[in-house]
Design a protein around this motif. Sequence first.
Motif, mmCIF file in Angstrom:
data_model
loop_
_atom_site.group_PDB
_atom_site.id
_atom_site.type_symbol
_atom_site.label_atom_id
_atom_site.label_comp_id
_atom_site.label_asym_id
_atom_site.label_seq_id
_atom_site.Cartn_x
_atom_site.Cartn_y
_atom_site.Cartn_z
ATOM 1 N N GLY A 143 64.947 41.801 33.723
ATOM 2 C CA GLY A 143 65.183 42.936 34.414
ATOM 3 C C GLY A 143 65.494 43.501 32.989
ATOM 4 O O GLY A 143 65.972 44.786 33.633
ATOM 5 N N LEU A 144 65.513 43.702 32.029
ATOM 6 C CA LEU A 144 66.913 44.070 30.817
ATOM 7 C C LEU A 144 66.152 43.879 29.836
ATOM 8 O O LEU A 144 64.923 43.532 29.350
ATOM 9 C CB LEU A 144 68.007 42.671 30.926
ATOM 10 C CG LEU A 144 69.174 42.539 31.879
ATOM 11 C CD1 LEU A 144 69.743 41.401 31.365
ATOM 12 C CD2 LEU A 144 70.092 44.147 32.423
ATOM 13 N N ILE A 145 66.849 44.929 29.000
ATOM 14 C CA ILE A 145 66.135 44.405 27.670
ATOM 15 C C ILE A 145 66.459 44.132 26.097
ATOM 16 O O ILE A 145 68.287 43.982 26.158
ATOM 17 C CB ILE A 145 65.649 45.639 26.526
ATOM 18 C CG1 ILE A 145 67.045 47.318 26.367
ATOM 19 C CG2 ILE A 145 64.458 46.584 27.892
ATOM 20 C CD1 ILE A 145 66.365 48.504 26.000
ATOM 21 N N ALA B 283 72.427 35.326 25.607
ATOM 22 C CA ALA B 283 74.023 35.562 26.294
ATOM 23 C C ALA B 283 74.261 34.515 28.068
ATOM 24 O O ALA B 283 72.988 34.347 28.515
ATOM 25 C CB ALA B 283 74.340 36.993 26.809
ATOM 26 N N ASP B 284 75.579 34.809 28.345
ATOM 27 C CA ASP B 284 76.172 33.776 29.237
ATOM 28 C C ASP B 284 75.069 34.815 31.217
ATOM 29 O O ASP B 284 75.589 35.610 30.979
ATOM 30 C CB ASP B 284 77.176 33.893 29.483
ATOM 31 C CG ASP B 284 77.260 31.858 30.888
ATOM 32 O OD1 ASP B 284 76.698 32.570 31.886
ATOM 33 O OD2 ASP B 284 78.310 31.649 30.895
ATOM 34 N N ILE B 285 74.215 34.390 31.009
ATOM 35 C CA ILE B 285 73.963 35.355 32.074
ATOM 36 C C ILE B 285 74.381 35.165 33.565
ATOM 37 O O ILE B 285 74.526 36.124 33.976
ATOM 38 C CB ILE B 285 72.395 35.233 32.503
ATOM 39 C CG1 ILE B 285 71.757 35.270 31.701
ATOM 40 C CG2 ILE B 285 71.520 35.446 33.771
ATOM 41 C CD1 ILE B 285 69.745 33.697 31.902
ATOM 42 N N PHE C 283 66.372 32.142 22.688
ATOM 43 C CA PHE C 283 66.046 33.164 23.882
ATOM 44 C C PHE C 283 67.296 33.735 23.918
ATOM 45 O O PHE C 283 68.371 33.261 23.433
ATOM 46 C CB PHE C 283 65.525 32.345 25.102
ATOM 47 C CG PHE C 283 64.861 31.548 25.602
ATOM 48 C CD1 PHE C 283 64.020 31.229 24.433
ATOM 49 C CD2 PHE C 283 64.158 30.183 26.713
ATOM 50 C CE1 PHE C 283 62.328 30.536 24.633
ATOM 51 C CE2 PHE C 283 64.037 30.067 26.682
ATOM 52 C CZ PHE C 283 62.376 29.874 25.892
ATOM 53 N N GLY C 284 67.047 35.330 23.324
ATOM 54 C CA GLY C 284 66.833 36.261 24.038
ATOM 55 C C GLY C 284 68.399 36.210 23.268
ATOM 56 O O GLY C 284 68.288 36.549 21.873
ATOM 57 N N GLY C 285 69.406 36.370 23.261
ATOM 58 C CA GLY C 285 71.158 36.901 22.396
ATOM 59 C C GLY C 285 71.257 35.466 21.455
ATOM 60 O O GLY C 285 71.154 35.242 20.121
HETATM 61 N N1 CO8 Z 1 73.331 32.017 30.553
HETATM 62 C C1 CO8 Z 1 73.679 31.015 31.395
HETATM 63 N N2 CO8 Z 1 73.678 29.678 31.690
HETATM 64 C C2 CO8 Z 1 72.027 29.159 31.033
HETATM 65 C C3 CO8 Z 1 71.584 29.840 30.656
HETATM 66 C C4 CO8 Z 1 72.266 31.113 29.989
HETATM 67 N N3 CO8 Z 1 71.326 32.198 29.515
HETATM 68 N N4 CO8 Z 1 70.775 29.323 30.227
HETATM 69 C C5 CO8 Z 1 70.708 28.094 30.420
HETATM 70 N N5 CO8 Z 1 72.091 28.141 31.102
HETATM 71 C C6 CO8 Z 1 72.284 27.202 32.012
HETATM 72 C C7 CO8 Z 1 71.409 26.783 33.466
HETATM 73 O O1 CO8 Z 1 72.128 27.814 34.327
HETATM 74 C C8 CO8 Z 1 71.618 25.296 33.586
HETATM 75 O O2 CO8 Z 1 73.055 25.316 34.473
HETATM 76 P P1 CO8 Z 1 73.341 24.236 36.037
HETATM 77 O O3 CO8 Z 1 72.806 22.868 35.553
HETATM 78 O O4 CO8 Z 1 74.753 24.927 36.007
HETATM 79 O O5 CO8 Z 1 72.846 25.033 37.208
HETATM 80 C C9 CO8 Z 1 71.475 24.574 32.198
HETATM 81 O O6 CO8 Z 1 71.916 25.666 31.540
HETATM 82 C C10 CO8 Z 1 70.629 23.781 32.363
HETATM 83 O O7 CO8 Z 1 69.397 24.475 32.196
HETATM 84 P P2 CO8 Z 1 68.055 24.962 32.739
HETATM 85 O O8 CO8 Z 1 68.538 24.037 33.528
HETATM 86 O O9 CO8 Z 1 67.646 26.301 33.059
HETATM 87 O O10 CO8 Z 1 66.916 24.019 32.124
HETATM 88 P P3 CO8 Z 1 65.657 23.947 31.567
HETATM 89 O O11 CO8 Z 1 65.453 22.710 30.960
HETATM 90 O O12 CO8 Z 1 64.699 23.812 33.505
HETATM 91 O O13 CO8 Z 1 65.436 25.540 31.877
HETATM 92 C C11 CO8 Z 1 65.179 27.692 29.869
HETATM 93 C C12 CO8 Z 1 65.492 25.686 29.810
HETATM 94 C C13 CO8 Z 1 63.961 27.865 29.800
HETATM 95 C C14 CO8 Z 1 65.921 27.658 28.903
HETATM 96 C C15 CO8 Z 1 66.267 28.242 30.785
HETATM 97 O O14 CO8 Z 1 67.227 27.437 31.053
HETATM 98 C C16 CO8 Z 1 66.301 29.796 30.638
HETATM 99 O O15 CO8 Z 1 65.383 30.375 31.119
HETATM 100 N N6 CO8 Z 1 66.995 30.061 31.080
HETATM 101 C C17 CO8 Z 1 67.425 31.433 30.334
HETATM 102 C C18 CO8 Z 1 67.015 31.516 29.231
HETATM 103 C C19 CO8 Z 1 67.011 33.698 29.369
HETATM 104 O O16 CO8 Z 1 67.378 34.526 29.373
HETATM 105 N N7 CO8 Z 1 67.754 33.769 28.285
HETATM 106 C C20 CO8 Z 1 67.954 35.854 28.063
HETATM 107 C C21 CO8 Z 1 69.184 36.082 28.448
HETATM 108 S S1 CO8 Z 1 70.167 37.745 28.227
HETATM 109 C C22 CO8 Z 1 70.719 37.662 26.856
HETATM 110 O O17 CO8 Z 1 70.410 36.896 26.585
HETATM 111 C C23 CO8 Z 1 70.504 38.923 26.063
HETATM 112 C C24 CO8 Z 1 71.204 39.706 27.178
HETATM 113 C C25 CO8 Z 1 71.437 41.321 26.934
HETATM 114 C C26 CO8 Z 1 73.090 41.513 26.693
HETATM 115 C C27 CO8 Z 1 73.210 42.695 26.778
HETATM 116 C C28 CO8 Z 1 74.747 42.139 26.703
HETATM 117 C C29 CO8 Z 1 75.841 43.481 27.653
#
Ligand code: CO8
Length: 255
Positions: A134-136, A62-64, A105-107
């Motif tokens: 801090g989520l699930i 999901a878009d964090i 990852f995640g979604g």
């Molecule tokens: N959301 C928004 N932007 C993201 C996301 C994300 N999930 N993941 C990556 N991006 C963006 C980064 O912010 C970055 O953007 P910018 O260049 O503008 O800073 C760009 O993508 C590249 O990412 P990184 O620089 O971080 O790339 P790395 O190679 O260093 O790292 C990772 C890659 C390890 C994948 C890292 O980006 C990461 O940890 N991303 C987040 C992964 C995550 O936590 N996913 C779970 C999200 S929560 C979810 O999915 C469900 C929640 C419950 C939903 C309920 C809805 C109400």
Amino acid sequence: MVVELSRRDEAALITLNRPEALNALSFSILDELGAALDEVATTDARTLMITGAGNKAFCAGADIKELRNRDLLSQKRGAEKGQAVFSKLSMLPMPSVAVINGYAFGGGLELAMACTFRLATTNARLGLPEIKLGLIPGYGGTQRLPRLVGEARALEMIMTGRAVKPDEAERIGLINRIIDGDPIEQALAFAREFNAYSLPALGFARAAVTRALDISLEEGLRVESELSTLAFRMKDAEEGMAAFEEKRKPRFADE
Ligand code: CO8
């Protein structure tokens, strides 16, 4: 449009095209995905393949950045939206294949788990890291992951947020196969293993197996006897058995 729908041979292909954010799923992208799935359902595609643009990510979740500062009702509606779109995917008339070509990852992993099958490239990493925020999981992860890998492994992945590599993912049943070479070509080759079979028969098989995980053995056997009897009513069953007797290849017409 971030969600691109195209055609590759007998398969529909959905590509999440937002590589600059690792194909993260905003709510508007979820809407686009839902609309694309509606369209796929009306086509004659025999398989749906889903992948991410670029070679770094399938989908980072999901878009964090969009998840903060929303009231509780909006969060609940957001989770329900994601769940509804992914349920639509799991109930499409044709089988679906997640072509995991990087981070899921995640979604993103929840999207892959709603597909019928999952293939992963060697650089893929699969995880539910929500706990680190801090989520699930909110798009089906707590329900679909244990159905695929069992309770202990699901709890470990969800409570540690640890990502698994493809070899471990394959060993625990999270993915079907590791792929090497062009991911879409590999997925097409995988789909050819079932593409020529009767679509309704494939649907009955998917429905029966999916139900097996939710109901008692006794009820499941009843579901199986009903669905297998229904299969006998199809012209395709008649064609399949006639072809066997006549020592020729069957020509299924999906009826
Ligand atoms: N959301 C928004 N932007 C993201 C996301 C994300 N999930 N993941 C990556 N991006 C963006 C980064 O912010 C970055 O953007 P910018 O260049 O503008 O800073 C760009 O993508 C590249 O990412 P990184 O620089 O971080 O790339 P790395 O190679 O260093 O790292 C990772 C890659 C390890 C994948 C890292 O980006 C990461 O940890 N991303 C987040 C992964 C995550 O936590 N996913 C779970 C999200 S929560 C979810 O999915 C469900 C929640 C419950 C939903 C309920 C809805 C109400």
